[in-house]
Design an enzyme around this catalytic site. Structure first.
Site, PDB file in Angstrom:
ATOM      1  N   TYR A  98       0.847  -1.187   0.000  1.00  0.00           N
ATOM      2  CA  TYR A  98       0.000   0.000   0.000  1.00  0.00           C
ATOM      3  C   TYR A  98       0.892   1.251   0.000  1.00  0.00           C
ATOM      4  CZ  TYR A  98      -2.906   3.692   1.911  1.00  0.00           C
ATOM      5  OH  TYR A  98      -3.525   4.892   2.120  1.00  0.00           O
ATOM      6  N   LYS A 195     -11.342  -1.532   6.174  1.00  0.00           N
ATOM      7  CA  LYS A 195     -11.658  -2.305   4.960  1.00  0.00           C
ATOM      8  C   LYS A 195     -12.627  -3.455   5.277  1.00  0.00           C
ATOM      9  CE  LYS A 195      -8.353   0.444   3.568  1.00  0.00           C
ATOM     10  NZ  LYS A 195      -8.641   1.785   3.141  1.00  0.00           N
TER      11      LYS A 195
HETATM   12  C1  LIG Z   1      -3.157  -2.939   2.675  1.00  0.00           C
HETATM   13  C2  LIG Z   1      -3.421  -1.674   3.428  1.00  0.00           C
HETATM   14  N1  LIG Z   1      -2.837  -1.482   4.623  1.00  0.00           N
HETATM   15  C3  LIG Z   1      -3.043  -0.359   5.341  1.00  0.00           C
HETATM   16  C4  LIG Z   1      -3.848   0.653   4.866  1.00  0.00           C
HETATM   17  C5  LIG Z   1      -4.018   1.901   5.682  1.00  0.00           C
HETATM   18  O1  LIG Z   1      -5.220   1.887   6.360  1.00  0.00           O
HETATM   19  P1  LIG Z   1      -6.012   3.197   6.838  1.00  0.00           P
HETATM   20  O2  LIG Z   1      -6.505   3.872   5.613  1.00  0.00           O
HETATM   21  O3  LIG Z   1      -7.090   2.660   7.720  1.00  0.00           O
HETATM   22  O4  LIG Z   1      -5.042   4.060   7.596  1.00  0.00           O
HETATM   23  C6  LIG Z   1      -4.495   0.497   3.637  1.00  0.00           C
HETATM   24  C7  LIG Z   1      -5.365   1.555   3.112  1.00  0.00           C
HETATM   25  O5  LIG Z   1      -5.832   1.535   2.005  1.00  0.00           O
HETATM   26  C8  LIG Z   1      -4.265  -0.692   2.901  1.00  0.00           C
HETATM   27  O6  LIG Z   1      -4.841  -0.903   1.691  1.00  0.00           O
END
Ligand SMILES: Cc1ncc(COP(=O)(O)O)c(C=O)c1O
Length: 379
Positions: A98, A195
């Site tokens: 990400y 998610k």
């Molecule tokens: C695989 C993954 N990890 C972590 C995150 C970060 O999460 P957050 O948006 O809740 O901070 C995301 C966000 O899209 C993600 O896709």
């Protein structure tokens, strides 16, 4: 108990005062202490909140772990794990992950003296070669966002542990319904609860789950010391979302497989990245390591113009960042989720101008395919 039962019941006794079947939102910042030096285990709500504690126990149970801690976002959960390290410590991380995780590592944590090596973690030998005496964490995302590359968690755990490092897995794309990294030898699981866990696109949050009492104590200390906690209301929303995790994921999976097969046969989708397709390079690993293939698919349309024409025509699929909601979300990684990844890296990894990522929701698959078909007609 079985996974579906745990989704609904793990960590959740009926509330002791009234017997309320749904655990309440303890919307309080502090707790009255009966006498100086005496309290009921609850002192201040940054440190501990009953609604958050119930969610933490629930998520730990689902990941088959001992300890859970929840945070204000997935990023704050990941950040706290790295705050257990010290200046000079080294991390091996996947070269595709990400974009926000890469941004945290390269733009924030490196400034505080942590060193990162980015390797193709789908190749265990590359992980082994990158481990140094100072390596403390091997950070894996599997499948990766957005290229859907898989890493063999058990094999990496063996290599990391031999080098004295812990394995941290971002399990956001799978949720514990599809993959339980702790059972495969990982030491820590992190999640963006935003998610699939919450699943309704109405809360931002994160979680860290581990088995080690010592590590859990450090994470708990940091949760309180740094203070990026999940609010009582968000904790309640995620608890509510998780109750239907198993049924939602079953449907996400069915729709994901159907959409991937449709895309794989569409002449305008030049390449489809989905671990459930037999031509995916780690299809065999997916069958071994995951309990399904999930609902995340990326596909190549060949150019920015094609991606734009396609994305401008979708109606039922919502164009937006994020994933894992009941509604189908569609995005353009190059300009959205992965804009912070340097252009040369994006191109090398396949995050091209024509790449589109879809998080397949739980709507009727015929409606979703009709929407995508209509979008293809504009390309
Ligand atoms: C695989 C993954 N990890 C972590 C995150 C970060 O999460 P957050 O948006 O809740 O901070 C995301 C966000 O899209 C993600 O896709």
């Amino acid at each position: 108990m079985g996974f579906s039962t745990d989704c609904i019941h793990a960590g959740q006794e009926p509330e002791p005062v009234t017997g309320a079947v749904t655990f309440p939102i303890f919307q309080t910042s502090t707790y009255v202490q009966p006498r100086l030096g005496e309290h009921k285990g609850w002192e201040y709500a940054r440190t501990k909140n009953p609604t958050r504690s119930v969610l933490e126990a629930n998520l730990a149970a689902l990941e088959r772990g001992k300890h859970g801690h929840c945070f204000a976002s997935g990023m704050s959960a990941i950040d706290v794990v790295f705050r257990t390290l010290a200046k000079g410590d080294h991390v091996v991380a996947g070269e595709n992950m990400y974009g926000g995780s890469y941004r945290l590592f390269s733009k924030v944590l490196e400034k505080f003296g942590l060193e990162f090596s980015y390797v193709d973690t789908s190749k265990v030998d590359a992980v082994r070669a990158a481990i140094r005496p100072a390596t403390k964490i091997v950070f894996l995302e599997t499948p990766t966002n957005p290229m859907m590359t898989l890493t063999d968690i058990a094999a990496c755990a063996e290599v990391a542990h031999a080098g004295g490092a812990l394995v941290v897995v971002d399990n956001t794309f799978c949720s514990p319904y599809l993959q339980r990294p702790l059972e495969l030898g990982a030491d820590v699981v992190v999640h963006s609860t935003t998610k699939f866990l919450n699943g309704h696109s109405d809360s931002v949050g994160g979680a860290v789950i581990c088995n080690s009492d010592q590590l859990a104590e450090k994470i708990g200390f940091l949760q309180n010391a740094v203070g990026a906690i999940l609010s009582p209301f968000d904790s309640w929303l995620v608890l509510r979302g998780v109750k239907t995790l198993a049924v939602r994921m079953k449907r996400h999976e069915e729709n994901g497989v159907a959409m991937a097969n449709y895309l794989a046969h569409h002449p305008k989708a030049k390449k489809v990245y989905y671990p459930g397709l037999p031509d995916h390079p780690q299809h065999a690993l997916a069958k071994r390591q995951m309990d399904g293939f999930g609902a995340m698919i990326s596909f190549e349309l060949g150019s920015y113009q094609n991606a734009k024409k396609f994305l401008d025509r979708v109606r039922l699929c919502s164009l937006g960042e994020s994933l894992g909601g009941v509604e189908t979300l569609i995005s353009h990684p190059e300009t959205m989720t992965h804009a912070s990844v340097p252009i040369a890296d994006r191109q090398r990894l396949g995050i091209t101008s024509g790449l589109v990522r879809i998080s397949v929701g739980i709507e009727d698959i015929e409606d979703l395919i009709a929407d995508v078909e209509n979008a293809f007609e504009g390309v």
